[in-house]
Design an enzyme around this catalytic site. Sequence first.
Site, short mmCIF file in Angstrom:
data_model
loop_
_atom_site.label_atom_id
_atom_site.label_comp_id
_atom_site.label_asym_id
_atom_site.label_seq_id
_atom_site.Cartn_x
_atom_site.Cartn_y
_atom_site.Cartn_z
N ASP A 32 43.39 29.89 33.63
CA ASP A 32 42.42 30.93 33.28
C ASP A 32 41.08 30.70 34.30
O ASP A 32 40.52 29.92 33.94
CB ASP A 32 42.19 30.64 31.90
CG ASP A 32 40.96 31.59 31.50
OD1 ASP A 32 40.31 32.60 32.53
OD2 ASP A 32 40.60 31.89 30.48
N THR A 71 48.29 51.48 38.82
CA THR A 71 49.09 50.57 38.31
C THR A 71 49.13 50.83 36.70
O THR A 71 48.70 51.84 36.36
CB THR A 71 48.54 48.96 38.16
OG1 THR A 71 47.49 49.33 37.56
CG2 THR A 71 48.08 48.67 39.64
N TYR A 88 31.11 45.49 39.38
CA TYR A 88 32.34 45.35 39.96
C TYR A 88 32.07 45.50 41.48
O TYR A 88 32.61 44.77 42.19
CB TYR A 88 33.10 46.39 39.31
CG TYR A 88 34.84 46.31 40.06
CD1 TYR A 88 35.49 45.35 39.93
CD2 TYR A 88 34.92 47.38 40.80
CE1 TYR A 88 36.74 45.30 40.42
CE2 TYR A 88 36.20 47.27 41.52
CZ TYR A 88 37.12 46.37 41.40
OH TYR A 88 38.39 46.33 41.85
N LYS A 90 33.21 42.64 44.74
CA LYS A 90 34.02 43.05 45.74
C LYS A 90 33.34 42.96 47.18
O LYS A 90 33.92 42.54 48.26
CB LYS A 90 34.57 44.47 45.42
CG LYS A 90 35.47 44.57 44.12
CD LYS A 90 36.86 43.94 44.42
CE LYS A 90 37.07 42.70 43.77
NZ LYS A 90 38.50 42.22 43.97
N ASP A 142 48.63 34.68 31.47
CA ASP A 142 49.84 35.17 30.52
C ASP A 142 51.10 34.70 30.86
O ASP A 142 51.99 35.02 31.77
CB ASP A 142 49.95 36.80 30.55
CG ASP A 142 50.68 37.30 29.18
OD1 ASP A 142 51.91 36.74 29.17
OD2 ASP A 142 50.35 37.99 28.64
N ASN A 158 43.47 37.28 44.63
CA ASN A 158 43.48 38.77 44.34
C ASN A 158 43.18 38.80 42.75
O ASN A 158 42.89 39.94 42.41
CB ASN A 158 45.18 38.79 44.31
CG ASN A 158 45.57 40.32 43.44
OD1 ASN A 158 45.32 41.40 43.82
ND2 ASN A 158 46.16 39.85 42.08
N1 LIG Z 1 43.92 48.95 41.04
C1 LIG Z 1 43.03 49.21 41.72
O1 LIG Z 1 42.88 50.72 41.94
C2 LIG Z 1 42.36 48.56 42.81
C3 LIG Z 1 41.40 49.33 43.76
C4 LIG Z 1 40.62 48.42 44.60
C5 LIG Z 1 40.87 47.10 44.44
N2 LIG Z 1 41.69 46.20 43.72
C6 LIG Z 1 41.57 44.99 43.45
O2 LIG Z 1 42.81 44.62 43.63
C7 LIG Z 1 43.25 43.27 42.69
C8 LIG Z 1 44.35 43.68 41.92
O3 LIG Z 1 43.82 44.58 40.87
P1 LIG Z 1 45.00 45.05 39.75
O4 LIG Z 1 44.58 46.55 39.85
O5 LIG Z 1 46.22 44.50 40.05
O6 LIG Z 1 44.12 44.36 38.46
P2 LIG Z 1 45.05 44.04 37.01
O7 LIG Z 1 46.22 44.98 36.93
O8 LIG Z 1 44.05 43.99 36.13
O9 LIG Z 1 45.66 42.48 37.36
C9 LIG Z 1 44.64 41.33 37.47
C10 LIG Z 1 45.41 40.26 37.38
O10 LIG Z 1 44.41 39.22 37.46
C11 LIG Z 1 44.74 38.34 36.58
N3 LIG Z 1 43.56 37.89 35.94
C12 LIG Z 1 42.43 38.48 35.14
N4 LIG Z 1 41.60 37.71 34.79
C13 LIG Z 1 41.93 36.27 34.95
C14 LIG Z 1 41.53 35.27 34.60
N5 LIG Z 1 40.25 35.16 33.86
N6 LIG Z 1 42.30 34.22 35.21
C15 LIG Z 1 43.53 34.24 35.63
N7 LIG Z 1 43.88 35.34 36.22
C16 LIG Z 1 43.33 36.60 35.90
C17 LIG Z 1 45.54 39.05 35.59
O11 LIG Z 1 46.52 38.24 34.81
P3 LIG Z 1 46.39 37.86 33.18
O12 LIG Z 1 46.28 38.92 32.59
O13 LIG Z 1 47.94 36.96 33.10
O14 LIG Z 1 45.38 36.69 33.25
C18 LIG Z 1 46.16 39.86 36.39
O15 LIG Z 1 47.48 39.35 36.71
C19 LIG Z 1 41.78 42.84 42.24
O16 LIG Z 1 41.19 42.11 43.27
C20 LIG Z 1 41.22 44.26 42.30
O17 LIG Z 1 39.78 44.18 42.27
C21 LIG Z 1 42.45 47.09 42.53
#
Ligand SMILES: NC(=O)c1ccc[n+]([C@@H]2O[C@H](COP(=O)([O-])OP(=O)(O)OC[C@H]3O[C@@H](n4cnc5c(N)ncnc54)[C@H](OP(=O)(O)O)[C@@H]3O)[C@@H](O)[C@H]2O)c1
Length: 242
Positions: free
Chosen positions: A62, A185, A150, A154, A38, A84
């Site tokens: 992407d 988030t 998922y 991980k 985005d 990430n």
């Molecule tokens: N939130 C949690 O509770 C949690 C817990 C454990 C682990 N994690 C891990 O922490 C990391 C971040 O999670 P989050 O919660 O911040 O996720 P999020 O809010 O969904 O953000 C995901 C990010 O990845 C990007 N993304 C997704 N698909 C993509 C694609 N096809 N190409 C390029 N970029 C892509 C999105 O950007 P665009 O939309 O701009 O593409 C966004 O910036 C992940 O690895 C997740 O597994 C999160």
Amino acid sequence: MNLSNRTALVTGSTDGIGVAIARALAAEGARVLVSGRDTARGEKVAAAIAEAGGQADFVRADLAEGLSAARALATEPIDILVNNAAMLLAPQPTAEVAEETIDRALAVNIKAAFLLTGLIAPGMAARGHGAIVNLGSINGLNGSAGSALYSTTKAAMHSLTKSWADEYGPSGVRVNTVAPGPTTTEKTAKWDEHIAPLIARAPSRRTSKPEEIAQAVVFLAGAHASNIHGALLTVDGGFSAV
Ligand SMILES: NC(=O)c1ccc[n+]([C@@H]2O[C@H](COP(=O)([O-])OP(=O)(O)OC[C@H]3O[C@@H](n4cnc5c(N)ncnc54)[C@H](OP(=O)(O)O)[C@@H]3O)[C@@H](O)[C@H]2O)c1
């Protein structure tokens, strides 16, 4: 500052935890490449970092597009790579997961990090320094009905960290995992109701904030972690420990 003269690529830094990671690395002096699909959100993140006195540029890709996308992100020497970006997947019975979802999750959550590391780590190794931080999850530590896909992606990140630590560590490149627990988030806030009973048994009794995940990434990316290789740092309020 801890990370002056370092360039950091943070995948998935247009939203959620990645934004906090980009901001925190920039606050330590790194020039940050903000990335995601985005453009509007990405440019906003980069502008906010610049406004706060840091350095950031947005590069769109992407990561579902494979090697061409990874190449678009690896056009200059990178000192810190934060893998990430990931698709967060709502719980779903295994038999109901569409083939397309499996392919996409494997591509974005694992293959993209694999390709990026293959493109970037050799340059780090040739320069004799670098740090890679993979975002895993406490979901990758245990099995969980409904989140087989998922959790697998991980767990793969946890495994890749160890193999890459062995492969690149002798050349001065440190590779580690940050494994968040439930982190609030904008996107995950809607799941708080489901998470509340789970997190109630964690020692901290609460979810993490994105900034708390980001500080763990900054630590592992920086000189204070100079002999930490192949480690997994949970940031989950103790959830996985009890
Ligand atoms: N939130 C949690 O509770 C949690 C817990 C454990 C682990 N994690 C891990 O922490 C990391 C971040 O999670 P989050 O919660 O911040 O996720 P999020 O809010 O969904 O953000 C995901 C990010 O990845 C990007 N993304 C997704 N698909 C993509 C694609 N096809 N190409 C390029 N970029 C892509 C999105 O950007 P665009 O939309 O701009 O593409 C966004 O910036 C992940 O690895 C997740 O597994 C999160």
